[in-house]
Design a protein around this motif. Structure first.
Motif, PDB file in Angstrom:
ATOM      1  N   ASN B 581       2.068 -69.414 -70.546  1.00 52.92           N
ATOM      2  CA  ASN B 581       2.452 -68.204 -69.842  1.00 52.92           C
ATOM      3  C   ASN B 581       1.425 -67.114 -70.130  1.00 52.92           C
ATOM      4  N   HIS B 582       0.675 -66.745 -69.122  1.00 55.34           N
ATOM      5  CA  HIS B 582      -0.281 -65.655 -69.318  1.00 55.34           C
ATOM      6  C   HIS B 582       0.073 -64.512 -68.391  1.00 55.34           C
ATOM      7  N   SER B 583       1.059 -63.753 -68.805  1.00 56.97           N
ATOM      8  CA  SER B 583       1.432 -62.586 -68.014  1.00 56.97           C
ATOM      9  C   SER B 583       1.548 -61.403 -68.926  1.00 56.97           C
ATOM     10  N   ALA B 584       1.493 -60.243 -68.320  1.00 52.82           N
ATOM     11  CA  ALA B 584       1.722 -59.012 -69.068  1.00 52.82           C
ATOM     12  C   ALA B 584       2.501 -58.076 -68.163  1.00 52.82           C
ATOM     13  N   SER B 585       3.174 -57.130 -68.781  1.00 49.63           N
ATOM     14  CA  SER B 585       3.910 -56.176 -67.941  1.00 49.63           C
ATOM     15  C   SER B 585       2.976 -55.054 -67.535  1.00 49.63           C
ATOM     16  N   LEU B 586       3.092 -54.655 -66.298  1.00 49.95           N
ATOM     17  CA  LEU B 586       2.220 -53.644 -65.708  1.00 49.95           C
ATOM     18  C   LEU B 586       2.962 -52.321 -65.642  1.00 49.95           C
ATOM     19  N   ARG B 587       2.347 -51.274 -66.170  1.00 45.73           N
ATOM     20  CA  ARG B 587       2.957 -49.953 -66.082  1.00 45.73           C
ATOM     21  C   ARG B 587       1.872 -48.909 -65.853  1.00 45.73           C
ATOM     22  N   TYR B 588       2.141 -48.001 -64.941  1.00 48.09           N
ATOM     23  CA  TYR B 588       1.277 -46.830 -64.797  1.00 48.09           C
ATOM     24  C   TYR B 588       1.889 -45.678 -65.591  1.00 48.09           C
ATOM     25  N   ILE B 589       1.032 -44.949 -66.317  1.00 48.51           N
ATOM     26  CA  ILE B 589       1.563 -43.849 -67.142  1.00 48.51           C
ATOM     27  C   ILE B 589       0.705 -42.600 -67.011  1.00 48.51           C
ATOM     28  N   THR B 590       1.340 -41.468 -67.360  1.00 46.21           N
ATOM     29  CA  THR B 590       0.575 -40.230 -67.533  1.00 46.21           C
ATOM     30  C   THR B 590       0.193 -40.129 -69.006  1.00 46.21           C
ATOM     31  N   PRO B 591      -0.822 -39.286 -69.339  1.00 43.49           N
ATOM     32  CA  PRO B 591      -1.297 -39.250 -70.721  1.00 43.49           C
ATOM     33  C   PRO B 591      -0.225 -38.882 -71.751  1.00 43.49           C
ATOM     34  N   GLY B 592       0.783 -38.128 -71.376  1.00 49.07           N
ATOM     35  CA  GLY B 592       1.764 -37.671 -72.358  1.00 49.07           C
ATOM     36  C   GLY B 592       2.785 -38.733 -72.754  1.00 49.07           C
ATOM     37  N   PHE B 593       2.722 -39.912 -72.124  1.00 49.43           N
ATOM     38  CA  PHE B 593       3.796 -40.882 -72.324  1.00 49.43           C
ATOM     39  C   PHE B 593       3.874 -41.383 -73.767  1.00 49.43           C
ATOM     40  N   PHE B 594       2.734 -41.819 -74.322  1.00 44.00           N
ATOM     41  CA  PHE B 594       2.786 -42.416 -75.656  1.00 44.00           C
ATOM     42  C   PHE B 594       3.297 -41.425 -76.689  1.00 44.00           C
ATOM     43  N   ALA B 595       2.868 -40.176 -76.552  1.00 44.71           N
ATOM     44  CA  ALA B 595       3.296 -39.160 -77.523  1.00 44.71           C
ATOM     45  C   ALA B 595       4.790 -38.913 -77.412  1.00 44.71           C
ATOM     46  N   THR B 596       5.295 -38.923 -76.172  1.00 44.68           N
ATOM     47  CA  THR B 596       6.723 -38.649 -75.979  1.00 44.68           C
ATOM     48  C   THR B 596       7.568 -39.721 -76.652  1.00 44.68           C
ATOM     49  N   LEU B 597       7.184 -40.974 -76.513  1.00 42.50           N
ATOM     50  CA  LEU B 597       7.970 -42.041 -77.121  1.00 42.50           C
ATOM     51  C   LEU B 597       7.468 -42.398 -78.520  1.00 42.50           C
ATOM     52  N   LYS B 598       6.466 -41.646 -78.987  1.00 38.93           N
ATOM     53  CA  LYS B 598       5.897 -41.902 -80.306  1.00 38.93           C
ATOM     54  C   LYS B 598       5.495 -43.367 -80.467  1.00 38.93           C
ATOM     55  N   ILE B 599       4.812 -43.876 -79.468  1.00 37.84           N
ATOM     56  CA  ILE B 599       4.237 -45.225 -79.573  1.00 37.84           C
ATOM     57  C   ILE B 599       2.856 -45.035 -80.210  1.00 37.84           C
ATOM     58  N   PRO B 600       2.617 -45.682 -81.337  1.00 35.13           N
ATOM     59  CA  PRO B 600       1.383 -45.388 -82.077  1.00 35.13           C
ATOM     60  C   PRO B 600       0.138 -45.944 -81.380  1.00 35.13           C
ATOM     61  N   LEU B 601      -0.894 -45.097 -81.333  1.00 37.87           N
ATOM     62  CA  LEU B 601      -2.192 -45.528 -80.821  1.00 37.87           C
ATOM     63  C   LEU B 601      -2.984 -46.079 -82.001  1.00 37.87           C
ATOM     64  N   GLN B 602      -3.370 -47.340 -81.907  1.00 38.22           N
ATOM     65  CA  GLN B 602      -3.962 -47.969 -83.089  1.00 38.22           C
ATOM     66  C   GLN B 602      -5.476 -47.948 -83.077  1.00 38.22           C
ATOM     67  N   VAL B 603      -6.036 -48.250 -81.928  1.00 39.58           N
ATOM     68  CA  VAL B 603      -7.511 -48.275 -81.827  1.00 39.58           C
ATOM     69  C   VAL B 603      -7.890 -47.612 -80.518  1.00 39.58           C
ATOM     70  N   GLY B 604      -9.032 -46.984 -80.491  1.00 39.80           N
ATOM     71  CA  GLY B 604      -9.557 -46.476 -79.228  1.00 39.80           C
ATOM     72  C   GLY B 604      -8.844 -45.202 -78.788  1.00 39.80           C
ATOM     73  N   ARG B 605      -8.705 -45.035 -77.457  1.00 39.57           N
ATOM     74  CA  ARG B 605      -8.142 -43.792 -76.946  1.00 39.57           C
ATOM     75  C   ARG B 605      -7.001 -44.028 -75.973  1.00 39.57           C
ATOM     76  N   ASN B 606      -6.296 -42.934 -75.681  1.00 38.81           N
ATOM     77  CA  ASN B 606      -5.202 -42.900 -74.711  1.00 38.81           C
ATOM     78  C   ASN B 606      -5.801 -42.841 -73.301  1.00 38.81           C
ATOM     79  N   VAL B 607      -4.940 -43.101 -72.272  1.00 42.03           N
ATOM     80  CA  VAL B 607      -5.395 -42.798 -70.910  1.00 42.03           C
ATOM     81  C   VAL B 607      -5.513 -41.278 -70.813  1.00 42.03           C
ATOM     82  N   SER B 608      -6.376 -40.798 -69.936  1.00 43.44           N
ATOM     83  CA  SER B 608      -6.524 -39.339 -69.850  1.00 43.44           C
ATOM     84  C   SER B 608      -6.655 -38.902 -68.401  1.00 43.44           C
ATOM     85  N   GLU B 609      -6.670 -37.572 -68.224  1.00 42.61           N
ATOM     86  CA  GLU B 609      -6.771 -37.010 -66.876  1.00 42.61           C
ATOM     87  C   GLU B 609      -8.118 -37.336 -66.254  1.00 42.61           C
ATOM     88  N   THR B 610      -9.113 -37.632 -67.071  1.00 49.23           N
ATOM     89  CA  THR B 610     -10.428 -37.954 -66.512  1.00 49.23           C
ATOM     90  C   THR B 610     -10.480 -39.371 -65.958  1.00 49.23           C
TER      91      THR B 610
END
Lengths: 120, 863
Positions: B581-610
């Motif tokens: 099974n090679h599937s993943a769930s697809l979600r579009y988000i705005t940059p504030g999403f991870f912070a709102t749910l406090k999902i930790p960013l481990q490596v790299g960067r968040n999505v951004s307005e740019t």
């Protein structure tokens, strides 16, 4: 300490079968079949008690104290040892009287309204 | 010769009459039977007349006795109000519990769905490795329909929500889009107008809509002139053509509107665009097995025809009802039913014991009555009537209690296409009546028979009923009670531990203090990315300016609210094994999403307005995704193909439980909201708004509504919940079940304790002279205690051993709902055994103290 036993009025109105049975044993002790015959004769065949109805009523009347079983039996040649004889008690007589009085009142009122023949 | 015949005929007749007399109660028969035979003989009645007479009088005779017994039972029970109250209460709890549980179980598992020939309705699925049930693609649906020989009719349906603008403020309505023949498959005629037919789903046909009864009442006031009215659904006008009857719900209770599919030819191009739920009716005489075989053959043919798209794609066919009920839910309900039954058995056993004790105490009274002529049968009848009166009172109260408890239990009911909720209806009342009768017999018959068999010479002064056989029966009953209590305690304990384990699962995000709501932007109005972007930006910036708000964001679908939305993954340069099974769930988000749910960013960067539409396509992936495809290496900058486009990884976040706390979720892929191009993947346009605030987030609601209304007055808000509520809802059935079974266990515990108390009191009472003698001869208190407690501790030990064995078996049977807790969990078993011994000691306390206080002189003098 006595417990006041219910007066005759407590048994009114009497079921028809009970009243007829009381009338059947009013003058003399009778056994079951004789009661049936007596009731049939008195009512001119209109009311024929079945054995079931008779003995259910007798069972209840024994408990209520309206009749008792009597040990006096007629001569052996006229007797059937399976039969049991029943006698009316003073309470039974009083109840029968009360019932008759009640019905007489009813008839009187009915006559006044023209529901029954005869004068009120 | 004639006389001989006459005699023989007479004898035969007599024999028949005697046989008929058996219809009378035996006490009546023994009293008057002979006389009635004499009368019969004298009257020379025909057999027919006799039969008629018996048949009409025998029931009355039984009724006479019953009336007497009822009066007597009422008097006797009224003389012991304490016992009567406790007995009725115990019965009510036992019968009530079973009635309530049956009501739910019947509704969910037994009753047939409200469609004609519901037993021939099936659901159709495609399968892939790792996916037992996947929706159909329009192309496969068309081919299956064309090629099968086993279905009378086959249709498809899919659900989604639309913004309805018609009467009143804009509303978000759950809609089902159906093929023209779906209503034919289901076979339920509309209440008003007509339902959708094949003429409606042809390409280019005018758009129609069928209302549910509930929607018709709510939004249109039940106006009969609703037919022909125009409705604006997501900006597109539809004409109302019909209304369905009140009991019609399909595919679930939330769907309120049905509109037809329009399949342009392009819809059939992608064989892997799976979104249709297939529903079909089996041909008469075709079994499920045959249907499965047929569809499997078709799937195999299609695999050969389209080897690339349909590699490893299979098919599944299930009965409609079975599909809705997962095995888990079924087990949950069965466990409940088992627990309720245990409680009832314990209650019956308890009552049987109580009645036995009472019967023994009434020995004198019964002996007197026997001496006065009451036959054995009569006494048994009387005691039986007493039990039935108790059972009846308990049953009535129980049904009342069940009615009150039902709302709590309905939380266990999954959403089924059945109207309303389980209720106390005639079926359930019938069940309760039968249960009551069986219960009354269950606990009444043994004491009654025991008494009947007693040597009724108990009139002797000072005679005391013996221990011996009776003590054996009572002890056996107590043993049963203890055993069943232990089973219940252990089961409750295991389920509680399972619940705690599930509750302690870290969902991957922090749910306290987050408000969520749905603002699904309708298409085609919001087809343009720029338009959507303007909406999100405006709403989010205004919300973030509200006092108390720390973060806000948008996402396609909230975790746990939506489990699917998955896409196959193609990793750059690697040939992936298609059988895995090679599937993943697809979600579009705005940059504030991870912070709102406090999902930790481990490596790299968040999505951004740019990360705009004309910039390189990027993605933030979950940790399990990175680990799977680039183990031990940095995933940043790696490429993969997902949802038609090539994307590169710019960040890695922690995994979250998308599909719920108990299920495994696919890895997650998050894409920047601006990189959803015009008209693409409209289903995935972010629709869930999340807001983190200090204090109670619900207080923000009026302000949020205002902000959204100002941004777009035609935009409805739906599904307002806190994130904590969503997580709670995920485990709600489990929570309810644990509460209910724990309540049952507590009740059982109490009853068993009372039972032990009763038995021991009785023992002390009957052995008081023995105890007195021992004390007089100098026995120490501990010796007396040993005598008294010996039996109860022995019973407790035996009960625990038996109970543990049974509980282990029960645990094995429900292993799949134990969330990984082993059925032989030592802590739970030890705790239950400990509680059991505690209960035994508590129940034995009062009688033991009484034994110690026996005054030898008074006791012996009474002899």
């Amino acid at each position: 300490m006595t417990q006041k036993s219910p007066g005759p009025e407590a048994f009114l109105p009497l079921p028809a079968a009970t009243f007829h049975i009381l009338m059947a044993v009013a003058e003399e002790d009778r056994h079951g079949y004789a009661i049936i015959q007596d009731v049939a004769a008195r009512t001119g065949g209109e009311l024929t008690l079945s054995a079931g109805t008779l003995y259910r009523s007798i069972q209840r009347m024994l408990e209520q104290g309206l009749v008792v079983e009597t040990q006096e039996r007629p001569a052996p040649e006229l007797d059937d040892e399976r039969r049991r004889y029943y006698r009316i008690t003073p309470l039974g007589a009083a109840v029968a009287k009360a019932e008759a009085t009640r019905m007489a009142k009813l008839v009187k009122w009915a006559r006044a309204l023209g529901f029954a023949p005869g004068k009120a | 010769m004639g006389a001989c015949l006459g005699i023989r005929a007479g004898e035969g007749l007599m024999w028949f009459y005697r046989a008929l007399l058996h219809l009378y109660p035996s006490s009546f028969r023994s009293e008057y039977g002979e006389e009635m035979c004499a009368v019969f003989e004298s009257r020379h009645s025909s057999l027919l007349a006799a039969a008629f007479e018996v048949l009409s009088n025998a029931p009355a005779a039984h009724w006479d006795i019953l009336r007497q017994d009822l009066r007597y039972a009422a008097r006797t029970l009224a003389r012991a109000p304490g016992f009567t109250a406790v007995a009725i209460l115990v019965l009510a709890l036992g019968i009530g519990a079973n009635t309530a549980v049956f009501s739910v179980t019947d509704y969910v598992l037994i009753r047939s769905l409200p469609f004609p020939s519901a037993d021939r309705l099936v659901r159709l699925w495609e399968t892939l490795p790792g996916y037992r049930e996947m929706e159909l693609s329009p192309a496969n649906y068309r081919d299956w329909k064309r090629m099968n020989t086993v279905f009378e009719e086959m249709g498809a349906i899919t659900t989604f929500a639309v913004n309805m603008i018609g009467e009143g403020p804009p509303e978000r309505i759950n809609t089902a889009v159906v093929t023209g023949n779906l209503f034919t498959v289901l076979g339920v005629p509309p209440l008003l107008g007509r339902s959708i037919s094949s003429s409606d789903d042809r390409d280019g046909a005018p758009l129609t809509a069928v209302l549910s009864y509930g929607l018709w009442q709510r939004a249109f006031g039940g106006d009969a002139g609703v037919l022909g009215r125009k409705l604006d659904l997501n900006g597109t006008p539809h004409v109302v053509i019909g209304v369905m009857p009140p009991q019609f719900h399909f595919p679930d209770q939330e769907t309120e509107l049905w509109t037809p599919f329009e399949f342009p030819e392009s819809a059939y191009e992608d064989r892997n665009n799976n979104y249709l739920d297939g529903v079909a009716r089996l041909r008469r005489g075709v079994s499920l097995e045959q249907a499965r075989a047929d569809i499997n053959v078709i799937a195999a043919q299609l695999r050969r025809q389209y080897p690339k798209e349909l590699e490893h794609a299979g098919a599944a066919v299930n009965f409609l009802r079975d599909d809705e009920i997962t095995d888990q839910r079924r087990l949950l309900l069965l466990a409940l039913a088992g627990a309720a039954l245990c409680v009832l058995l314990i209650a019956c056993s308890n009552l049987a014991n109580l009645l036995l004790a009472r019967a023994l105490a009434r020995q004198k009274e019964l002996a007197v009555r026997a001496a006065l002529g009451a036959g054995r049968e009569r006494l048994i009848r009387q005691l039986g009537t007493e039990s039935m009166v108790l059972a009846l009172a308990g049953g009535l109260l129980g049904v009342l209690l069940a009615g009150l408890a039902l709302p709590l239990l309905t939380k266990l009911v999954p959403s089924l296409p059945i109207s309303g909720m389980p209720s106390i209806d005639f079926r359930v009342l019938g069940f309760a009546a039968i249960l009551t009768a069986l219960t009354g017999i269950g606990f009444g018959v043994v004491p009654a028979l025991r008494v009947g068999r007693t040597d009724l010479t108990g009139l002797r002064e000072g005679s005391r009923s013996g221990g011996g056989r009776k003590a054996g029966l009572r002890s056996a009953l107590i043993l049963a009670e203890v055993t069943l209590s232990v089973v219940l305690l252990i089961s409750a304990g295991l389920l509680l531990r399972a619940l705690l384990r599930v509750q302690s699962v870290d969902p991957g995000f922090r749910s306290e203090g987050v408000l969520t709501l749905e603002t699904a932007l309708p298409m085609p109005k919001y087809d343009a990315t720029a338009r959507r972007t303007a909406f999100y930006r405006r709403v989010l910036s205004e919300i973030q300016a509200l006092p108390g708000v720390s973060d806000a964001g948008y996402i396609s679908f909230l975790p746990m609210a939506m489990g699917g939305g998955i896409w196959p993954v193609d990793v750059d340069g690697k040939t992936l094994d298609r059988s895995e099974n090679h599937s993943a769930s697809l979600r579009y988000i705005t940059p504030g999403f991870f912070a709102t749910l406090k999902i930790p960013l481990q490596v790299g960067r968040n999505v951004s307005e740019t990360d705009a539409g004309d910039r390189p396509m990027v993605a933030v992936v979950s940790e399990s995704f990175a680990r799977r495809y680039w183990p031990g290496q940095s995933p940043l900058g790696r490429h993969f193909k997902f949802a038609f486009l090539d994307r590169s990884v710019v960040g890695v976040v922690g995994d979250i439980h998308v599909r719920g706390l108990e299920r495994n979720s696919e890895p997650q892929v998050y894409l920047p909201y601006q990189q959803q191009h015009d008209g693409d993947l409209v289903f995935y346009s972010p629709k869930h708004l999340v807001i983190r605030a200090s204090g109670n987030p619900r207080l923000l609601l009026p302000a949020v509504r205002r902000i959204i209304q100002q941004a777009d007055p035609e935009q409805p808000i739906a599904d307002v919940r806190t994130l904590a509520e969503i997580v709670q809802a995920d485990i709600a059935p489990r929570t309810v079940q644990v509460r209910v079974i724990a309540a049952f266990a507590a009740l059982a515990f109490l009853l068993a304790g009372l039972g032990i108390h009763g038995l021991l009191s009785f023992t002390v009472c009957t052995r008081s002279s023995e105890i007195a003698v021992r004390i007089a001869l100098g026995a120490q208190p501990r010796n007396i205690l040993r005598i008294v407690l010996q039996d109860s501790l022995l019973l407790a030990t035996a009960g625990v051993i038996l109970g543990v064995a049974l509980a282990y078996a029960a645990g094995r049977a429900m292993q799949s709902i134990l969330a990984g807790i082993t059925p032989g969990d030592a802590a739970t078993f030890l705790a239950a055994a400990g509680l059991c011994f505690l209960m035994t000691l508590a129940g034995s306390l009062a009688p033991a103290l009484r034994a110690l206080r026996v005054d030898p002189i008074t006791a012996i003098r009474a002899e």
